[in-house]
Scaffold this motif. Structure first.
Motif, PDB file in Angstrom:
ATOM      1  N   LEU A  16       0.903  -1.240  -0.208  1.00  0.00           N
ATOM      2  CA  LEU A  16      -0.036  -0.003   0.059  1.00  0.00           C
ATOM      3  C   LEU A  16       0.892   1.175   0.092  1.00  0.00           C
ATOM      4  N   ALA A  17       0.571   2.440  -0.893  1.00  0.00           N
ATOM      5  CA  ALA A  17       1.230   3.389  -0.927  1.00  0.00           C
ATOM      6  C   ALA A  17       0.272   4.627  -1.165  1.00  0.00           C
ATOM      7  N   GLN A  18       0.625   5.676  -0.590  1.00  0.00           N
ATOM      8  CA  GLN A  18      -0.272   6.921  -0.666  1.00  0.00           C
ATOM      9  C   GLN A  18      -0.153   7.632  -2.113  1.00  0.00           C
ATOM     10  N   ARG A  19      -1.440   7.761  -2.684  1.00  0.00           N
ATOM     11  CA  ARG A  19      -1.666   8.054  -3.891  1.00  0.00           C
ATOM     12  C   ARG A  19      -1.000   9.511  -4.194  1.00  0.00           C
ATOM     13  N   ASP A  20      -1.319  10.472  -3.445  1.00  0.00           N
ATOM     14  CA  ASP A  20      -0.543  11.835  -3.656  1.00  0.00           C
ATOM     15  C   ASP A  20       0.283  11.880  -2.746  1.00  0.00           C
ATOM     16  N   VAL A  21       1.640  11.635  -3.085  1.00  0.00           N
ATOM     17  CA  VAL A  21       2.771  11.909  -2.589  1.00  0.00           C
ATOM     18  C   VAL A  21       3.163  13.280  -2.086  1.00  0.00           C
ATOM     19  N   LYS A  22       2.436  14.301  -2.776  1.00  0.00           N
ATOM     20  CA  LYS A  22       2.437  15.521  -2.463  1.00  0.00           C
ATOM     21  C   LYS A  22       1.674  16.107  -1.443  1.00  0.00           C
ATOM     22  N   ALA A  23       0.651  15.477  -1.315  1.00  0.00           N
ATOM     23  CA  ALA A  23      -0.346  15.772  -0.013  1.00  0.00           C
ATOM     24  C   ALA A  23       0.166  15.530   1.202  1.00  0.00           C
ATOM     25  N   ARG A  24      -0.611  15.978   2.024  1.00  0.00           N
ATOM     26  CA  ARG A  24      -0.142  15.863   3.474  1.00  0.00           C
ATOM     27  C   ARG A  24      -0.048  14.478   4.053  1.00  0.00           C
ATOM     28  N   ILE A  78      -0.647  11.136   5.683  1.00  0.00           N
ATOM     29  CA  ILE A  78      -2.024  10.510   6.321  1.00  0.00           C
ATOM     30  C   ILE A  78      -1.844  10.384   7.719  1.00  0.00           C
ATOM     31  N   ASP A  79      -3.025  10.763   8.354  1.00  0.00           N
ATOM     32  CA  ASP A  79      -2.781  10.772   9.807  1.00  0.00           C
ATOM     33  C   ASP A  79      -2.750   9.169  10.240  1.00  0.00           C
ATOM     34  N   ASP A  80      -2.124   9.237  11.519  1.00  0.00           N
ATOM     35  CA  ASP A  80      -1.743   7.718  12.102  1.00  0.00           C
ATOM     36  C   ASP A  80      -3.163   6.965  12.228  1.00  0.00           C
ATOM     37  N   PHE A  81      -4.168   7.742  12.669  1.00  0.00           N
ATOM     38  CA  PHE A  81      -5.480   6.962  13.122  1.00  0.00           C
ATOM     39  C   PHE A  81      -5.958   6.477  11.878  1.00  0.00           C
ATOM     40  N   VAL A  82      -5.934   7.591  10.707  1.00  0.00           N
ATOM     41  CA  VAL A  82      -6.618   7.031   9.473  1.00  0.00           C
ATOM     42  C   VAL A  82      -5.791   5.918   8.786  1.00  0.00           C
ATOM     43  N   ARG A  83      -4.217   6.172   9.080  1.00  0.00           N
ATOM     44  CA  ARG A  83      -3.623   4.935   8.577  1.00  0.00           C
ATOM     45  C   ARG A  83      -3.957   3.559   9.195  1.00  0.00           C
ATOM     46  N   ALA A  87     -12.404   4.124   0.995  1.00  0.00           N
ATOM     47  CA  ALA A  87     -11.295   4.617   1.883  1.00  0.00           C
ATOM     48  C   ALA A  87      -9.911   3.984   1.408  1.00  0.00           C
ATOM     49  N   ILE A  88      -9.813   2.919   0.845  1.00  0.00           N
ATOM     50  CA  ILE A  88      -8.544   2.407   0.516  1.00  0.00           C
ATOM     51  C   ILE A  88      -8.322   3.008  -1.064  1.00  0.00           C
ATOM     52  N   SER A  89      -9.191   2.791  -1.804  1.00  0.00           N
ATOM     53  CA  SER A  89      -9.047   3.402  -3.276  1.00  0.00           C
ATOM     54  C   SER A  89      -8.808   4.789  -3.298  1.00  0.00           C
ATOM     55  N   SER A  90      -9.386   5.640  -2.478  1.00  0.00           N
ATOM     56  CA  SER A  90      -9.261   7.140  -2.611  1.00  0.00           C
ATOM     57  C   SER A  90      -7.943   7.427  -2.233  1.00  0.00           C
ATOM     58  N   LEU A  91      -7.251   6.991  -1.141  1.00  0.00           N
ATOM     59  CA  LEU A  91      -6.141   7.123  -0.556  1.00  0.00           C
ATOM     60  C   LEU A  91      -4.768   6.703  -0.783  1.00  0.00           C
ATOM     61  N   MET A  92      -4.989   5.358  -1.238  1.00  0.00           N
ATOM     62  CA  MET A  92      -3.887   4.402  -1.102  1.00  0.00           C
ATOM     63  C   MET A  92      -3.904   3.679  -2.612  1.00  0.00           C
ATOM     64  N   SER A  93      -2.606   3.433  -3.178  1.00  0.00           N
ATOM     65  CA  SER A  93      -2.509   2.677  -4.360  1.00  0.00           C
ATOM     66  C   SER A  93      -2.111   1.409  -3.987  1.00  0.00           C
TER      67      SER A  93
END
Length: 500
Positions: A382-390, A392-397, A454-460
């Motif tokens: 799993l990797a964050q889709r938008d690497v330039k964005a802030r 991800i919060d630990d709770f969300v992660r 939640a997964i598809s929007s934030l993570m690749s």
């Protein structure tokens, strides 16, 4: 006629022979009595001459040594000789025209050495022995005394040295008993003490088990030292038969000493014995048999009364303890299960952890080597889709990781094993599964994860697959799968790559 003559001759001869025998008997008795009277007269004359020789001579000085610590038999107190032997010396000195001069010593062993060396001529009170006869001559014995065994209260009665067994016996160094034990009881264990007084003190301190000593002496010390826990438990053979021991260079004193010993009045002996006899009966208080039986009955009644109460209380305590033990065992079992679960699972997702996955993979490799049943590894990254964005919060992660774990568990088969291998890397082990079937499973899982908003929007999601090969270890198998995963990351996200 001839027969009658022979008969009368025989009767006449018998009559003559009888008278002759009677005459010879009278003469024989007369001669015997005369000779006996002559012998008695000669003996009396010799004895009178010897007595007059002793009594007429001037007083002879005689040096002597004693045991300084053998009261009441003999002892040295303030450089004076006291005790039974001192009184006998006074009587013998008067009868035998002797003057006894004390040579003080510090121990019985030293007294023996002095008389052996000639520094004193006699020892007035000692037993005869083979060793002592080498350097001493002995007078007639004049005092008899028993030897006894002393031990702590509660020790059973001992039948002499034969009943000592494995006990250690304390004995004064140099005493005649020592030579006797060495000869007749060589297996008895001995402990040397300097004197009977010190020996009794050591016995009270449990330095040894039994002590042998003279009856009058040990009783005096027990009474004087108030050693209430010591008592006589038997007699020790042989009894003391005490006499003068005279250095062989002064053996001319033996006749004088014997002469005096034979003339000691019996009433004097009794008087000395009464004066120095310190043996006291020890009475211990004891209840009568009636009181003893009453006590026993009362104890039995008390026992019967309280027995049921004690049993009930004991049973209640046991039941309570059993209940507590059962609760503790249940708690321990639950904690062991929890500990076993935590040691094999990831605390965030609840999936198996890295160590458990490696163990299961090793088992699958071993099965493959034995039975040639293939298996496939699926790596999910799993990797964050938008690497330039802030970031991800630990709770969300953590919520995304749990959703990914739920997607995997809802998609894989029962035989498959899924684990969180590291931060954002998951591994699925597909036992006995060829690459094609595993690829189908991977595509199905990828579609399932795309449906999670939640997964598809934030993570690749990237996946890599590799089928197990011959003679391949887990590290090799994992590296090949990881290379396939890296290829997926280079080619594009949300896709699957298969290792060569």
């Amino acid at each position: 006629m001839a027969v009658k003559n022979e008969y009368f001759l025989a009767v006449f001869a018998g009559s003559v022979n009888g008278k002759a025998l009677k005459l010879f008997s009278y003469v024989g008795w007369t001669v015997f009595l005369s000779v006996n009277m002559l012998i008695c007269a000669a003996s009396a004359q010799i004895e009178n001459e010897f007595e007059s020789e002793i009594l007429d001579n001037t007083i002879e000085n005689v040096t002597y040594c004693v045991d300084p610590n053998w009261a009441p038999y003999e002892a040295i107190r303030n450089n004076l000789h006291v005790g039974i032997s001192a009184e006998y010396l006074d009587i013998i000195a008067d009868i035998g025209n002797l003057s006894f001069i004390l040579v003080p010593t510090e121990s019985w062993q030293q007294s023996l050495e002095f008389v052996q060396q000639g520094r004193c001529q006699v020892i007035p009170m000692l037993n005869t022995s083979d060793y002592r006869r080498q350097f001493l001559d002995f007078s007639l014995p004049y005092f008899e005394a028993p030897n006894v065994l002393i031990a702590k209260e509660g020790t059973p009665m001992l039948q002499g040295y034969a009943g000592v067994g494995n006990r250690t016996v304390g004995i004064v160094d140099g005493y005649r008993q020592l030579e006797y034990i060495y000869r007749h009881y060589p297996n008895v264990r001995l402990a040397m003490v300097p004197s009977e007084r010190e020996g009794l003190s050591l016995l009270g301190e449990d330095k040894f088990d039994v002590m042998v000593g003279s009856l009058l002496s040990v009783n005096m010390h027990i009474n004087n030292q108030n050693l209430k826990d010591l008592s006589i438990v038997g007699y020790a053979e042989p009894h003391d038969s005490l006499a003068f021991g005279v250095n062989k260079s002064s053996s001319h004193l033996i006749p004088k000493l014997n002469f005096a010993i034979e003339r000691i009045p019996e009433e004097k002996k009794v008087e000395i014995y009464k004066r120095w006899n310190n043996v006291k009966m020890r009475y211990s208080r004891s209840y009568s048999q009636l009181m003893l039986w009453v006590t026993i009955v009362l104890l039995v009644l008390l026992w019967l009364i309280y027995r049921n109460r004690y049993v009930r209380k004991y049973q209640h305590t046991v039941a309570q303890k059993d209940s507590e033990i059962a609760a503790l065992q249940a708690t321990l079992l639950e904690k062991n299960r929890t500990l076993a679960f935590l040691s094999a699972h990831d605390k965030t997702t609840g999936l198996y952890n890295r160590n458990h996955m490696i163990q299961r993979a090793e088992e699958e490799i071993s099965r493959f080597q034995r039975f040639h049943t293939t298996a496939t590894l699926i790596l999910i990254d799993l990797a964050q889709r938008d690497v330039k964005a802030r970031a991800i919060d630990d709770f969300v992660r953590e919520d995304l990781l749990r959703k990914t774990a739920a997607s995997c568990l809802s998609t894989i088969r029962e035989v498959d094993v899924v684990s969180r291998f590291n931060e954002q890397l998951f591994i699925i082990l597909c036992p006995q599964t060829e690459l094609d079937a595993a690829t189908t499973l991977a595509h199905r899982l990828l579609e399932r994860m795309k449906q999670e908003d939640a997964i598809s929007s934030l993570m690749s999601v990237s996946m890599g697959l590799a089928e197990l090969k011959d003679e391949e270890e887990f590290s090799d198998w994992y590296e090949r799968t990881l290379k396939a995963l890296d290829k997926t990351k280079r080619d594009g996200v949300d896709s699957i790559s298969v290792a060569e």
